[in-house]
Design a protein around this motif. Structure first.
Motif, PDB file in Angstrom:
ATOM      1  N   GLY A 405       0.822  -1.213   0.000  1.00 14.73           N
ATOM      2  CA  GLY A 405       0.000   0.000   0.000  1.00 14.73           C
ATOM      3  C   GLY A 405       0.853   1.258   0.000  1.00 14.73           C
ATOM      4  O   GLY A 405       0.580   2.204  -0.757  1.00 14.73           O
ATOM      5  N   LEU A 406       1.900   1.275   0.819  1.00 13.16           N
ATOM      6  CA  LEU A 406       2.757   2.462   0.858  1.00 13.16           C
ATOM      7  C   LEU A 406       3.522   2.617  -0.458  1.00 13.16           C
ATOM      8  O   LEU A 406       3.722   3.732  -0.950  1.00 13.16           O
ATOM      9  N   GLY A 407       3.922   1.472  -1.061  1.00 13.42           N
ATOM     10  CA  GLY A 407       4.576   1.526  -2.373  1.00 13.42           C
ATOM     11  C   GLY A 407       3.637   2.085  -3.428  1.00 13.42           C
ATOM     12  O   GLY A 407       4.042   2.892  -4.277  1.00 13.42           O
ATOM     13  N   LEU A 408       2.378   1.645  -3.390  1.00 11.11           N
ATOM     14  CA  LEU A 408       1.390   2.151  -4.348  1.00 11.11           C
ATOM     15  C   LEU A 408       1.191   3.659  -4.171  1.00 11.11           C
ATOM     16  O   LEU A 408       0.967   4.383  -5.152  1.00 11.11           O
ATOM     17  N   TRP A 409       1.258   4.114  -2.923  1.00 10.88           N
ATOM     18  CA  TRP A 409       1.080   5.559  -2.692  1.00 10.88           C
ATOM     19  C   TRP A 409       2.192   6.342  -3.394  1.00 10.88           C
ATOM     20  O   TRP A 409       1.937   7.360  -4.048  1.00 10.88           O
ATOM     21  N   VAL A 410       3.429   5.830  -3.288  1.00 11.94           N
ATOM     22  CA  VAL A 410       4.560   6.484  -3.967  1.00 11.94           C
ATOM     23  C   VAL A 410       4.334   6.463  -5.479  1.00 11.94           C
ATOM     24  O   VAL A 410       4.563   7.476  -6.172  1.00 11.94           O
ATOM     25  N   ALA A 411       3.857   5.324  -5.995  1.00 13.17           N
ATOM     26  CA  ALA A 411       3.586   5.224  -7.437  1.00 13.17           C
ATOM     27  C   ALA A 411       2.496   6.216  -7.845  1.00 13.17           C
ATOM     28  O   ALA A 411       2.591   6.870  -8.902  1.00 13.17           O
ATOM     29  N   GLY A 412       1.461   6.347  -7.024  1.00 10.98           N
ATOM     30  CA  GLY A 412       0.382   7.298  -7.306  1.00 10.98           C
ATOM     31  C   GLY A 412       0.892   8.734  -7.304  1.00 10.98           C
ATOM     32  O   GLY A 412       0.483   9.554  -8.140  1.00 10.98           O
ATOM     33  N   LEU A 413       1.794   9.024  -6.379  1.00 11.86           N
ATOM     34  CA  LEU A 413       2.383  10.370  -6.318  1.00 11.86           C
ATOM     35  C   LEU A 413       3.149  10.677  -7.601  1.00 11.86           C
ATOM     36  O   LEU A 413       2.984  11.751  -8.203  1.00 11.86           O
ATOM     37  N   GLY A 414       3.989   9.718  -7.993  1.00 13.87           N
ATOM     38  CA  GLY A 414       4.796   9.920  -9.199  1.00 13.87           C
ATOM     39  C   GLY A 414       3.916  10.091 -10.431  1.00 13.87           C
ATOM     40  O   GLY A 414       4.116  11.009 -11.239  1.00 13.87           O
ATOM     41  N   THR A 415       2.910   9.223 -10.559  1.00 13.78           N
ATOM     42  CA  THR A 415       2.003   9.311 -11.717  1.00 13.78           C
ATOM     43  C   THR A 415       1.240  10.629 -11.694  1.00 13.78           C
ATOM     44  O   THR A 415       1.041  11.271 -12.742  1.00 13.78           O
ATOM     45  N   GLY A 416       0.827  11.048 -10.510  1.00 16.60           N
ATOM     46  CA  GLY A 416       0.095  12.313 -10.378  1.00 16.60           C
ATOM     47  C   GLY A 416       0.945  13.495 -10.823  1.00 16.60           C
ATOM     48  O   GLY A 416       0.459  14.406 -11.509  1.00 16.60           O
ATOM     49  N   LEU A 417       2.224  13.477 -10.448  1.00 16.80           N
ATOM     50  CA  LEU A 417       3.112  14.583 -10.854  1.00 16.80           C
ATOM     51  C   LEU A 417       3.278  14.624 -12.374  1.00 16.80           C
ATOM     52  O   LEU A 417       3.217  15.696 -12.979  1.00 16.80           O
ATOM     53  N   VAL A 418       3.452  13.433 -12.959  1.00 13.55           N
ATOM     54  CA  VAL A 418       3.576  13.388 -14.431  1.00 13.55           C
ATOM     55  C   VAL A 418       2.281  13.893 -15.071  1.00 13.55           C
ATOM     56  O   VAL A 418       2.303  14.681 -16.033  1.00 13.55           O
ATOM     57  N   ALA A 419       1.142  13.479 -14.520  1.00 14.41           N
ATOM     58  CA  ALA A 419      -0.155  13.910 -15.064  1.00 14.41           C
ATOM     59  C   ALA A 419      -0.305  15.427 -14.991  1.00 14.41           C
ATOM     60  O   ALA A 419      -0.830  16.063 -15.913  1.00 14.41           O
ATOM     61  N   ILE A 420       0.180  16.009 -13.900  1.00 18.91           N
ATOM     62  CA  ILE A 420       0.096  17.469 -13.749  1.00 18.91           C
ATOM     63  C   ILE A 420       0.975  18.155 -14.786  1.00 18.91           C
ATOM     64  O   ILE A 420       0.544  19.093 -15.459  1.00 18.91           O
ATOM     65  N   PHE A 421       2.209  17.668 -14.949  1.00 14.97           N
ATOM     66  CA  PHE A 421       3.109  18.309 -15.906  1.00 14.97           C
ATOM     67  C   PHE A 421       2.611  18.151 -17.339  1.00 14.97           C
ATOM     68  O   PHE A 421       2.824  19.018 -18.182  1.00 14.97           O
ATOM     69  N   LEU A 422       1.940  17.029 -17.631  1.00 12.35           N
ATOM     70  CA  LEU A 422       1.415  16.813 -18.990  1.00 12.35           C
ATOM     71  C   LEU A 422      -0.001  17.357 -19.141  1.00 12.35           C
ATOM     72  O   LEU A 422      -0.554  17.312 -20.243  1.00 12.35           O
ATOM     73  N   ALA A 423      -0.587  17.840 -18.034  1.00 12.08           N
ATOM     74  CA  ALA A 423      -1.986  18.312 -18.032  1.00 12.08           C
ATOM     75  C   ALA A 423      -2.900  17.269 -18.662  1.00 12.08           C
ATOM     76  O   ALA A 423      -3.721  17.575 -19.524  1.00 12.08           O
ATOM     77  N   SER A 424      -2.739  16.036 -18.224  1.00 10.50           N
ATOM     78  CA  SER A 424      -3.464  14.930 -18.844  1.00 10.50           C
ATOM     79  C   SER A 424      -4.535  14.363 -17.904  1.00 10.50           C
ATOM     80  O   SER A 424      -4.206  13.688 -16.912  1.00 10.50           O
ATOM     81  N   PRO A 425      -5.810  14.612 -18.177  1.00 15.38           N
ATOM     82  CA  PRO A 425      -6.866  14.046 -17.333  1.00 15.38           C
ATOM     83  C   PRO A 425      -6.850  12.510 -17.266  1.00 15.38           C
ATOM     84  O   PRO A 425      -7.042  11.961 -16.173  1.00 15.38           O
ATOM     85  N   PRO A 426      -6.614  11.790 -18.399  1.00 12.83           N
ATOM     86  CA  PRO A 426      -6.591  10.319 -18.270  1.00 12.83           C
ATOM     87  C   PRO A 426      -5.490   9.839 -17.318  1.00 12.83           C
ATOM     88  O   PRO A 426      -5.699   8.936 -16.512  1.00 12.83           O
ATOM     89  N   LEU A 427      -4.309  10.474 -17.407  1.00 11.51           N
ATOM     90  CA  LEU A 427      -3.215  10.080 -16.519  1.00 11.51           C
ATOM     91  C   LEU A 427      -3.536  10.490 -15.069  1.00 11.51           C
ATOM     92  O   LEU A 427      -3.164   9.783 -14.115  1.00 11.51           O
ATOM     93  N   SER A 428      -4.223  11.623 -14.917  1.00  6.98           N
ATOM     94  CA  SER A 428      -4.650  12.045 -13.575  1.00  6.98           C
ATOM     95  C   SER A 428      -5.575  10.998 -12.958  1.00  6.98           C
ATOM     96  O   SER A 428      -5.470  10.679 -11.774  1.00  6.98           O
ATOM     97  N   ARG A 429      -6.487  10.476 -13.806  1.00  4.32           N
ATOM     98  CA  ARG A 429      -7.409   9.448 -13.302  1.00  4.32           C
ATOM     99  C   ARG A 429      -6.634   8.181 -12.919  1.00  4.32           C
ATOM    100  O   ARG A 429      -6.925   7.553 -11.901  1.00  4.32           O
ATOM    101  N   THR A 430      -5.630   7.839 -13.737  1.00  3.47           N
ATOM    102  CA  THR A 430      -4.795   6.673 -13.411  1.00  3.47           C
ATOM    103  C   THR A 430      -4.110   6.876 -12.057  1.00  3.47           C
ATOM    104  O   THR A 430      -4.083   5.969 -11.217  1.00  3.47           O
TER     105      THR A 430
END
Lengths: 472, 75
Positions: A405-430
């Motif tokens: 669970g804690l590993g997934l949280w780190v993965a979610g953080l990383g994906t969220g940051l990429v989604a923000i930089f790409l301004a990508s709603p699908p990646l934000s949802r991921t």
């Protein structure tokens, strides 16, 4: 040998008087429900991560996260930990019980009203929240007054309470500034209503001279840096040495970190509010305080007597390490003359996302793995100790699920940051779905922990002398 | 002359394990004997349980070594 007798007798002793454990448990459980709501809203509305944050949905979700999750869990934890950490008893359990409904009804109303952007009603529910926070602060201030002499921990807690009041008052002022006052000046309204209305309008007129985005950012820094970061630092100075069997290595450094952070926060608040060119200087003062904290925390961890660091503490320490990129991003965004364009807006989103989901949420989830099993164990088993074999804390939940669970949280953080930089709603949802999966791991473990309240798992001792120590 | 005592070293354990070790040890504590429990932290949660189970406690802070709590039956 320098001995200091400190506990002459148990009779009449105020020690060990932590409040009824169900009080912090209630706050923590509803806090986790709010975090679930936050992540669910991110899944349903991924655009909030990919669009600029000054809109009603982001404001509503942020308040659900900060007040519904963060402040709720923190309130419950402080009701439990402050008396234990400061070796005294909570001033009033009754006030804590009243705080609970006031807080959660008010937060639910505020979030709903933010979503529909009805700022008058936000102010009304916010007043309820302020009343609850008032009870909380009064309760803890009275508790702190029982402690003789200041420690770095009590100073950190007192600082947090000060900034909490400041953040709530600033929030109410922002709500007042965004409301309209058709009734002011009319002769047919009672004086009892006319006076507060005039006060609110005066507040709104005063705040109108400031840039609205600056006012909101100043309020946000009071809340996140003043309440959550200062609290994790103050309490961290107690809990990390306690769990790792270590001690504060340099008391002056620890004190200095808190004083400088308080100074940096006051400077940051004013600089952001006034959109001053001194913002970088204020940020540098804050960073100096954080750096001192970081150096002290590394020293504490290095001096530990317990070599293994469990996953809960790893989560907490990771969250504290994330303060470094957040602080550097904040310094970059504090540059004078920075023009708010699309890329700067994304960086601001990343700054807020990393501060909230990286520092605040990760610190809380990590510490919940330390606090929740202990509280439940205490309610379920403390009366049975010595009479039957009780489970160890780590046996109350799944460690692989916790680590996953804690590993997934780190993965979610990383994906969220990429989604923000790409301004990508699908990646934000991921990213939101990964965070939701992480939260699901936590909830399954929390359910396993809580199940001990319903089905205690004591075992009889094999022999009556199983626990006997060696005679001297 | 001091009372006979049993020494229990509960250092290096995370809460609530020191409390568990101490309360379990008290079950078999002979009459007239003290339990001297050595812990890393002041055993905050222990005191109410000792009182309920008919024991007195006195804790001494030994800098750099932890805390020693002397526990004896209430008279």
């Amino acid at each position: 040998m320098n001995r200091s007798p400190s506990r002459p007798s148990l009779a009449g002793s105020p020690l060990g008087q932590a409040p009824d454990a169900t009080i912090p448990l209630r706050f923590m459980m509803l806090g986790v429900v709010s975090l679930l709501g936050t992540v669910a809203l991110l899944v349903a509305h991924p655009d909030v991560l990919s669009s600029y944050h000054y809109n009603q949905r982001v404001v509503a979700i942020t308040h659900l996260f900060i007040l519904g999750f963060g402040l709720s869990v923190v309130s419950g934890a402080m009701y439990q930990l402050v008396p234990v950490a400061l070796e005294t008893r909570l001033h009033s359990e009754r006030l804590a019980r009243w705080h609970f409904p006031l807080h959660h009804i008010s937060v639910a109303g505020m979030v709903w009203m933010f979503w529909t952007w009805n700022m008058k009603e936000v102010g009304h529910f916010g007043t309820g929240l302020a009343l609850g926070v008032g009870l909380f602060v009064w309760n803890l201030v009275q508790t702190l007054r029982r402690v003789r002499g200041w420690t770095v921990v009590s100073f950190g807690i007192a600082s947090t309470l000060f900034w909490l009041v400041a953040a709530i008052l600033a929030g109410l002022a922002v709500a007042a500034a965004k409301s309209t006052y058709e009734l002011v000046g009319r002769m047919d309204i009672p004086a009892l209503l006319a006076l507060p209305l005039a006060g609110l309008k005066a507040t709104a007129d005063f705040l109108a001279q400031f840039e609205p985005l600056g006012v909101m950012h100043a309020h946000a820094h009071l809340g996140v840096l003043g309440v959550f970061v200062l609290l994790t630092i103050g309490v961290g100075y107690k809990l990390v040495p306690m769990f790792l069997l270590s001690d504060i290595q340099n008391s002056r450094r620890a004190w200095a970190s808190l004083w400088i952070l308080n100074l940096g926060l006051a400077a940051t608040f004013l600089a952001v509010l006034l959109q001053s060119r001194l913002k970088p200087a204020a940020a540098l003062v804050t960073i100096a305080g954080l750096a001192l904290y970081g150096v002290e925390m590394v020293a504490i961890v290095r001096a530990r007597k317990r070599q293994s660091i469990d996953w809960g503490l790893r989560g907490f320490l990771t969250s504290q390490a994330l303060l470094a990129p957040v602080a550097l991003l904040g310094l970059w965004l504090a540059r004078p003359g920075l023009v708010l364009d699309e890329s700067v807006g994304r960086l601001e989103n990343a700054y807020g996302f990393l501060a909230l989901f990286g520092v605040v949420a990760f610190a809380i989830l990590g510490m919940l793995y330390k606090i929740l099993p202990f509280l439940v164990w205490f309610v379920a088993y403390s009366q049975e100790v010595g009479r039957a074999k009780t489970p160890a804390l780590h046996e109350m939940y799944s460690t692989p699920l916790q680590a996953g669970g804690l590993g997934l949280w780190v993965a979610g953080l990383g994906t969220g940051l990429v989604a923000i930089f790409l301004a990508s709603p699908p990646l934000s949802r991921t990213a939101a779905l990964i965070l939701a999966a992480s939260l699901a791991c936590f909830i399954v473990n929390a359910a396993r922990i809580l199940s001990h309240l319903v089905r205690p798992q004591t075992r009889p001792f094999r022999t009556p002398t199983q626990a006997a120590p060696s005679p001297s | 002359m001091s009372a006979p005592f049993i020494l229990l070293d509960a250092r290096g354990l995370e809460p609530p394990e020191p409390m568990v070790k101490i309360l379990e040890a008290l079950v078999t504590l002979p009459m007239g004997t003290e339990l001297r429990a050595h812990t890393d932290r002041r055993p905050m949660h222990l005191y109410p349980f000792l009182e309920k189970r008919g024991f007195n406690a006195e804790t001494t802070d030994i800098p750099a070594e932890g805390f020693v709590t002397v526990i004896r039956r209430s008279t």
